[in-house]
Design a protein around this motif. Structure first.
Motif, short mmCIF file in Angstrom:
data_model
loop_
_atom_site.label_atom_id
_atom_site.label_comp_id
_atom_site.label_asym_id
_atom_site.label_seq_id
_atom_site.Cartn_x
_atom_site.Cartn_y
_atom_site.Cartn_z
N THR A 183 -20.08 8.69 13.83
CA THR A 183 -21.49 7.99 13.80
C THR A 183 -21.99 7.66 12.31
O THR A 183 -22.56 6.41 12.44
CB THR A 183 -22.36 8.73 14.66
OG1 THR A 183 -22.40 10.03 14.25
CG2 THR A 183 -22.08 9.00 16.11
N ALA A 184 -21.84 8.33 11.54
CA ALA A 184 -22.31 8.06 10.21
C ALA A 184 -21.79 7.01 9.65
O ALA A 184 -22.59 6.07 9.24
CB ALA A 184 -21.93 9.24 9.31
N ASP A 185 -20.51 6.70 9.97
CA ASP A 185 -19.73 5.42 9.19
C ASP A 185 -20.23 4.17 10.22
O ASP A 185 -20.43 3.16 9.72
CB ASP A 185 -18.16 5.26 9.49
CG ASP A 185 -17.68 6.15 8.32
OD1 ASP A 185 -18.40 5.87 7.15
OD2 ASP A 185 -16.50 6.94 8.40
N ILE A 186 -20.37 4.34 11.50
CA ILE A 186 -20.84 3.29 12.48
C ILE A 186 -22.26 2.67 12.09
O ILE A 186 -22.78 1.90 11.98
CB ILE A 186 -20.86 3.63 13.95
CG1 ILE A 186 -19.05 3.83 14.27
CG2 ILE A 186 -21.45 2.58 14.74
CD1 ILE A 186 -18.84 4.63 15.61
N ALA A 187 -23.05 3.93 11.85
CA ALA A 187 -24.80 3.85 11.61
C ALA A 187 -24.84 2.89 10.14
O ALA A 187 -25.60 2.40 10.03
CB ALA A 187 -25.44 4.98 11.48
N GLN A 189 -28.59 9.70 19.24
CA GLN A 189 -29.45 10.38 18.43
C GLN A 189 -28.81 10.42 17.13
O GLN A 189 -29.38 10.26 16.15
CB GLN A 189 -29.64 11.74 19.08
CG GLN A 189 -30.83 11.73 20.24
CD GLN A 189 -30.74 13.16 20.60
OE1 GLN A 189 -29.66 13.90 20.89
NE2 GLN A 189 -31.84 13.49 21.49
N ARG A 190 -27.55 10.80 17.21
CA ARG A 190 -27.02 10.74 15.93
C ARG A 190 -26.95 9.40 14.83
O ARG A 190 -27.31 9.35 13.76
CB ARG A 190 -25.37 11.22 15.88
CG ARG A 190 -25.25 12.71 16.32
CD ARG A 190 -23.75 13.01 16.73
NE ARG A 190 -22.83 12.92 15.23
CZ ARG A 190 -22.73 13.97 14.45
NH1 ARG A 190 -23.27 15.02 14.84
NH2 ARG A 190 -21.87 13.91 13.45
N LEU A 191 -26.63 8.16 15.73
CA LEU A 191 -26.74 6.88 15.17
C LEU A 191 -28.20 6.66 14.63
O LEU A 191 -28.34 6.26 13.43
CB LEU A 191 -26.30 5.89 16.28
CG LEU A 191 -24.96 5.85 16.58
CD1 LEU A 191 -24.61 4.82 17.68
CD2 LEU A 191 -24.04 5.33 15.59
N SER A 192 -29.18 7.13 15.10
CA SER A 192 -30.52 6.94 14.95
C SER A 192 -30.88 7.65 13.51
O SER A 192 -31.31 7.08 12.89
CB SER A 192 -31.58 7.36 16.04
OG SER A 192 -32.87 7.37 15.56
N GLU A 193 -30.46 8.95 13.61
CA GLU A 193 -30.62 9.70 12.54
C GLU A 193 -30.15 9.35 11.17
O GLU A 193 -30.64 9.34 9.88
CB GLU A 193 -30.28 11.36 12.53
CG GLU A 193 -31.35 12.11 13.35
CD GLU A 193 -30.58 13.28 14.22
OE1 GLU A 193 -29.32 13.41 13.79
OE2 GLU A 193 -31.34 13.50 15.13
N GLN A 194 -28.59 8.61 11.62
CA GLN A 194 -27.96 8.50 10.45
C GLN A 194 -28.17 6.60 9.62
O GLN A 194 -27.53 6.56 8.83
CB GLN A 194 -26.48 8.66 10.65
CG GLN A 194 -26.27 10.14 10.88
CD GLN A 194 -24.92 10.47 11.40
OE1 GLN A 194 -24.27 9.70 12.36
NE2 GLN A 194 -24.35 11.62 11.29
N ARG A 195 -28.94 5.89 10.70
CA ARG A 195 -28.94 4.71 10.20
C ARG A 195 -29.91 4.60 8.99
O ARG A 195 -30.87 5.14 8.92
CB ARG A 195 -29.72 3.77 11.29
CG ARG A 195 -29.94 2.06 11.03
CD ARG A 195 -28.68 1.75 11.06
NE ARG A 195 -28.80 0.08 11.03
CZ ARG A 195 -27.59 -0.66 10.86
NH1 ARG A 195 -26.39 -0.07 10.83
NH2 ARG A 195 -27.92 -2.09 11.01
N PRO A 196 -29.16 3.90 7.92
CA PRO A 196 -30.15 3.99 6.71
C PRO A 196 -31.51 3.22 6.94
O PRO A 196 -31.64 2.21 7.72
CB PRO A 196 -29.25 3.32 5.54
CG PRO A 196 -27.65 3.60 6.25
CD PRO A 196 -27.96 3.54 7.82
N PRO A 197 -32.52 3.82 6.44
CA PRO A 197 -33.99 3.42 6.92
C PRO A 197 -33.92 2.01 6.01
O PRO A 197 -34.84 1.32 6.90
CB PRO A 197 -34.92 4.57 6.17
CG PRO A 197 -33.98 5.51 5.70
CD PRO A 197 -32.69 5.27 5.85
N HIS A 198 -33.58 1.49 5.00
CA HIS A 198 -33.63 0.31 4.79
C HIS A 198 -33.01 -0.92 5.28
O HIS A 198 -33.11 -2.13 5.08
CB HIS A 198 -33.27 0.10 3.13
CG HIS A 198 -31.88 0.34 2.71
ND1 HIS A 198 -31.12 1.89 2.89
CD2 HIS A 198 -30.54 -0.33 2.64
CE1 HIS A 198 -29.97 1.84 2.65
NE2 HIS A 198 -29.44 0.53 2.75
#
Ligand SMILES: *Cc1c(COP(=O)(O)O)cnc(C)c1O
Length: 224
Positions: free
Chosen positions: A86-90, A106-115
């Protein structure tokens, strides 16, 4: 067959399918599924005007994305999603079509970089009820969509399915119905991702807004 020819042939198929369904050609987007294809081949497709590419395997996709970064392509992750990916996908993708449970969302949401812009999400539905295929049970779909719509860093865009074309039109029609039901409570969704090389006509007839086409564009893939 040349890439120019296969893109023209696929475009003609799509135009014909849209006309038969009394739909505007512009209502169906073409996602070019580039798994197993080289960065050079993807660049050649981009030179023909194709912007959106679908990849199943993160490990395979990342080097191609890096090599083609200057082209500013749109990358869609279309395969099943494991927690450890998920981290790489996000971080690296624009869309994820294989989201089928809340934990992954939830993992994608947390790991999507905010910018970055929100990751565009299609919830995969197990419409043909095959044990081997991933996807959310249709009965659990409304609740999953409601939950995903609340998550920061994600934007719920619609539904994705791999209907079994051997079951004729029934699963495609069932997906259209589910899409209409989910749209009623989520007016922002606009994407029904279904249809592949072998069944794009069925999919367009039943309301697909995005077909995911691999072998018809790039030739048959080597079997693993
Ligand atoms: C490989 C793949 C496609 C493309 O399939 P073709 O039959 O080559 O067009 C579409 N969607 C998903 C999820 C895939 O894995």
């Amino acid at each position: 067959m040349s890439l120019t020819q296969s893109f023209a042939d696929t475009e003609a198929r799509l135009a014909k399918a849209c006309a038969a369904a009394a739909r505007a050609r512009g209502s169906v987007a073409l996602l070019a599924v580039s798994k197993t294809q080289s960065a050079e081949t993807i660049a050649a497709a981009a030179a023909l005007g194709q912007r959106a590419f679908g990849e199943n395997y993160v490990q395979e996709a990342l080097p191609k994305m890096a090599a083609l970064a200057s082209l500013k392509l749109e990358w869609h992750h279309i395969g099943p999603i494991q927690s450890n990916k998920t981290a790489d996908i996000a971080t690296h993708f624009d869309w994820a079509h294989g989201v089928d449970r809340l934990k992954i969302a939830q993992r994608l949401s947390e790991q999507r970089p905010p910018h970055q812009l929100p990751l565009q999400i299609c919830v995969q539905v197990n419409i043909s009820n095959e044990a081997s295929k991933s996807g959310c049970d249709p009965a659990a779909l409304p609740q999953l969509c409601d939950a995903i719509a609340q998550l920061p860093g994600l934007r719920l865009r619609g539904l994705m399915a791999i209907p079994d074309a051997l079951q004729s039109d029934a699963p495609f029609a069932a997906m259209r119905l589910l899409f209409e039901q989910v749209s009623a409570s989520h007016p922002g969704i606009d994407t029904l991702s279904m249809g592949m090389s072998g069944d794009l006509e069925h999919a367009v007839r039943h309301g697909s807004t995005m077909v995911r086409i691999g072998s018809a564009l790039f030739g048959s893939r080597p079997t693993k």
